[in-house]
Design a protein around this motif. Structure first.
Motif, PDB file in Angstrom:
ATOM      1  N   GLU A 530       0.808  -1.216   0.000  1.00 26.61           N
ATOM      2  CA  GLU A 530       0.000   0.000   0.000  1.00 26.61           C
ATOM      3  C   GLU A 530       0.846   1.273   0.000  1.00 26.61           C
ATOM      4  O   GLU A 530       0.376   2.343   0.375  1.00 26.61           O
ATOM      5  N   HIS A 563     -10.953  -8.105  -2.773  1.00 24.97           N
ATOM      6  CA  HIS A 563     -11.749  -7.101  -2.073  1.00 24.97           C
ATOM      7  C   HIS A 563     -10.936  -6.571  -0.895  1.00 24.97           C
ATOM      8  O   HIS A 563     -10.397  -7.346  -0.109  1.00 24.97           O
ATOM      9  N   PRO A 564     -10.813  -5.238  -0.750  1.00 28.27           N
ATOM     10  CA  PRO A 564      -9.942  -4.694   0.295  1.00 28.27           C
ATOM     11  C   PRO A 564     -10.366  -5.086   1.704  1.00 28.27           C
ATOM     12  O   PRO A 564      -9.523  -5.203   2.604  1.00 28.27           O
ATOM     13  N   ASN A 565     -11.649  -5.298   1.911  1.00 27.50           N
ATOM     14  CA  ASN A 565     -12.127  -5.689   3.232  1.00 27.50           C
ATOM     15  C   ASN A 565     -12.510  -7.161   3.299  1.00 27.50           C
ATOM     16  O   ASN A 565     -12.963  -7.623   4.347  1.00 27.50           O
ATOM     17  N   GLY A 602      -5.801 -11.239   6.474  1.00 28.19           N
ATOM     18  CA  GLY A 602      -5.429  -9.941   5.960  1.00 28.19           C
ATOM     19  C   GLY A 602      -3.971  -9.771   5.600  1.00 28.19           C
ATOM     20  O   GLY A 602      -3.552  -8.686   5.196  1.00 28.19           O
TER      21      GLY A 602
END
Length: 698
Positions: A530, A563-565, A602
């Motif tokens: 990121e 999907h980021p979440n 994550g």
């Protein structure tokens, strides 16, 4: 009769230098900040920059006193030997302990990287090794190295040798031209010019490629040079007490706040590095003649004691933290674990300082000058011999392991001709092929090199460049063209596209950049880390312009991302802007659903590491529902884009319930989210079938 008067030869006057307990304490504060921020916050505190300035200050003070005749000159070999005695023994001990822990804690897939970094660390090249690998996306899935922190030691070692050489040259030249009395002024002048040049270089390289500049000796040199200039200014500086009080308060406050307010990992060594550097210089200059309260606070016994152990504590804390995280398979520690790691680091630092550093720090010829016992030093000689043996053992074992791995990979050419009966790979899922009991290929030690041809051929733009590199695969003489465009997740399909192109008569032209899918995102980020990636935006614009001019028959690119979440995958809105542009240009799209990414809780993990650590294909995989949505998200947009043909090979990578690490005796991923080239070769038939339906070419 004349009398004879005998005059004793003159000797340089040796001035006693002021002992700065506050600077020892500042070193203690800096190491405390480094350790706390590393252990609990995962941030750069600015403490390393404090170390760099202080190292430059102390070296500069010695060289300037020698240049002024206030201290006897020291030969270049002796000066380098003194620094080696100061730095190498503790480093070798920590490297040896880390090597043992690597074998005990880390999977074999990590041993080669450790061997490479151990060699780089021992020969003070670690910063350049990390600078070169910072832009290597094939290592994006690797865990953090237990030796990563030694980059700053390498910078200092290179700087010390360079400056000692420079000082020796200046001394020689000034003597030859009869300007020895101006030697100090010449040295200060040269150092001033170099400081400006290094700072300018840091600003430029920070903008061009910050991740590389972070480790660059030339971009970091200005911080040490600033400390040397502070040593030159200090003897002649005259400031009122109130101004020194203000400087000390501001300096101490800036150092304490630096890690909170600044993201040093992303902002240094650019202009924001002036904060810890400037703060350190303020404390250096404020602490002479009746030191103000902040300097007296730094000179208190606990901080001074911590400062004496700072070097060893710096060396120990990071590998202990990384090995504990590897052992627990987590990405962070709690309060109690962090306290335990710090406590153990302090104990080991104390023992290393007392039993290794101090006995070997001072050479036999210097012991009298330091008021240390002279005479036979059999214990120190024996200790030096042990350290030397450890150093040799590290070099030999590192080279031996690298040779072993290279020997295994030399047989990697077999991967291109594996029997489809013995190694069906994706065919085991698609055709329910029988899978014999055979060793997995590529093996855990072959996986790192099982890469697409574009990586090997240099046909993908690296992180630091915006050049649009076109390479041709498939049938180079064909009239029909598929443009393979985007990031590395488009790239790893070149293995199959090249084969299909040669079989069915079309060219494959590449438009690829590491970690940069086709997107209209105004603030692109590097996947997994990121970190900001502004050059991706620039490259995408250039690549789209090139595609518009070249007008391929189809653009082959990925259409989804994790999907980021979580869970599952999605189509980012910024992808739609690219599809709009291609549709306006009437360029058809072959939109491939992206490969599932191996996110566990994550955090990306590499199945090959899990397999090397004793896991099996099932436990080293993930449930399909965590990685992929039940329905391909691209289909939700298909009606809006009539020139978009949707491709999906998910069923050739994952089973209905799980995405395993190995299928049909073939390793699926060579890292955390890139398919192995060997597995992609087993997808040729299915990709050809879907391309035929989309294009109608055969």
């Amino acid at each position: 009769m004349s009398s004879t008067v005998t005059v004793a030869p003159s000797r340089p006057t040796i001035r006693t230098t002021q002992i700065r307990g506050d600077l020892d304490g500042l070193r203690g504060l800096a190491i405390a900040l480094v350790v706390v921020y590393h252990v609990w916050f995962g941030r750069v505190s600015g403490g390393v920059d404090v170390f760099l300035v202080l190292s430059g200050f102390f070296l500069g003070g010695r060289l300037l006193r020698q240049a002024a005749g206030d201290q006897p000159d020291e030969s270049w070999p002796r000066a380098v030997a003194r620094i080696a005695r100061r730095l190498l023994p503790a480093l070798v001990v920590v490297l040896a302990a880390s090597a043992v822990l690597t074998v005990l804690v880390q999977p074999q897939t990590r041993w080669e990287e450790f061997a490479d970094q151990a060699l780089a660390s021992q020969f003070y090249w670690q910063n350049w090794y990390l600078a070169d690998s910072a832009n290597d996306y094939t290592r994006a899935g690797e865990g953090v190295s237990p030796l990563q922190h030694i980059w700053s030691m390498s910078v200092q070692g290179q700087f010390f040798v360079g400056v000692l050489t420079l000082a020796a040259v200046i001394a020689l030249v000034t003597r030859l031209v009869g300007a020895a009395r101006h030697r100090r002024a010449v040295l200060v002048g040269v150092l001033s010019v170099l400081t400006v040049l290094s700072f300018w270089y840091a600003l430029v390289t920070h903008q061009l490629d910050q991740s590389h500049a972070y480790y660059d000796t030339f971009a970091r040199a200005w911080e040490l040079l600033a400390g040397m200039l502070a040593a030159a200014v200090l003897p002649v500086l005259r400031c009122p007490r109130w101004l020194r009080v203000v400087a000390a308060v501001v300096g101490l406050g800036a150092i304490l706040a630096c890690g909170v307010l600044l993201d040093g990992a992303a902002e240094f060594p650019g202009p924001w590095a002036l904060v810890p550097v400037g703060a350190t210089i303020l404390l250096i200059l404020s602490g002479t003649r009746e030191p103000p309260a902040p300097n007296r606070l730094l000179a208190t016994a606990p901080l001074v004691t911590l400062g004496t152990m700072a070097y060893s504590l710096y060396l120990w804390h990071w590998p202990l933290l990384i090995f504990w995280l590897a052992h627990t398979d987590r990405d962070g520690v709690g309060v109690s674990e962090g306290v335990a790691i710090i406590a153990l680091s302090l104990v080991l630092a104390y023992l290393t300082t007392r039993l290794v550093e101090n006995p070997l720090r001072v050479g036999s010829k210097d012991r009298a000058a330091h008021r240390l016992p002279t005479g036979p030093r059999y214990g120190a000689v024996a200790l030096g011999g042990v350290v030397a043996l450890l150093a040799v053992a590290l070099v030999v074992s590192s080279l031996a392991w690298r040779g072993h791995v290279e020997g295994i990979r030399a047989n990697g050419v077999e991967l291109q001709t594996l029997s489809s009966r013995d190694y069906p790979g994706a065919r085991a899922l698609l055709e329910n092929s029988r899978v014999p009991r055979l060793p997995m290929r590529p093996s855990v030690l072959e996986a790192t090199d099982d890469l697409p041809a574009t990586t090997i051929d240099g046909c993908i733009t690296d992180f630091a460049s915006v050049e649009v590199i076109r390479c041709v695969y498939g049938d180079a003489s064909a009239a029909r063209t598929i443009a393979l465009a985007g990031g590395s997740h488009s790239e790893h399909w070149i293995t199959a596209l090249d084969i299909v192109g040669r079989s069915h008569g079309f060219r494959v032209v590449t438009y690829l950049k590491m970690g940069c899918p086709l997107s209209t995102d105004d603030d692109p980020r590097i996947a997994g880390s990121e970190d900001p990636y502004p050059l991706c935006k620039v490259w995408v614009r250039d690549a789209m312009d090139a595609l518009t001019v070249d007008r391929p028959d189809y653009v082959f690119t990925t259409t989804t991302r994790p999907h980021p979440n979580g869970p599952g995958d999605r189509v980012p809105d910024s992808y739609l802007g690219i599809w709009d542009e291609l549709s306006i240009q009437q360029i058809p799209i072959l939109g491939l659903r992206d490969t599932p990414w191996m996110f566990r809780d994550g955090v990306l993990f590499a199945p090959v590491d899990c397999l090397a650590d004793g896991g099996d294909p099932e436990t080293c995989g993930l449930p399909r529902s965590e990685m992929l949505a039940e329905r391909n998200p691209t289909l939700e947009h298909a009606d809006r884009y009539p020139l978009l043909s949707v491709l999906d090979l998910s069923d050739a990578v994952c089973r209905p319930d799980v995405c395993r690490a190995v299928e049909g005796n073939v390793l699926v991923y060579h890292d955390a989210h890139h398919l192995s080239a060997t597995y992609v070769r087993t997808l040729v038939d299915e990709l050809a079938r879907q391309l035929a339906e989309a294009t109608g070419w055969w």
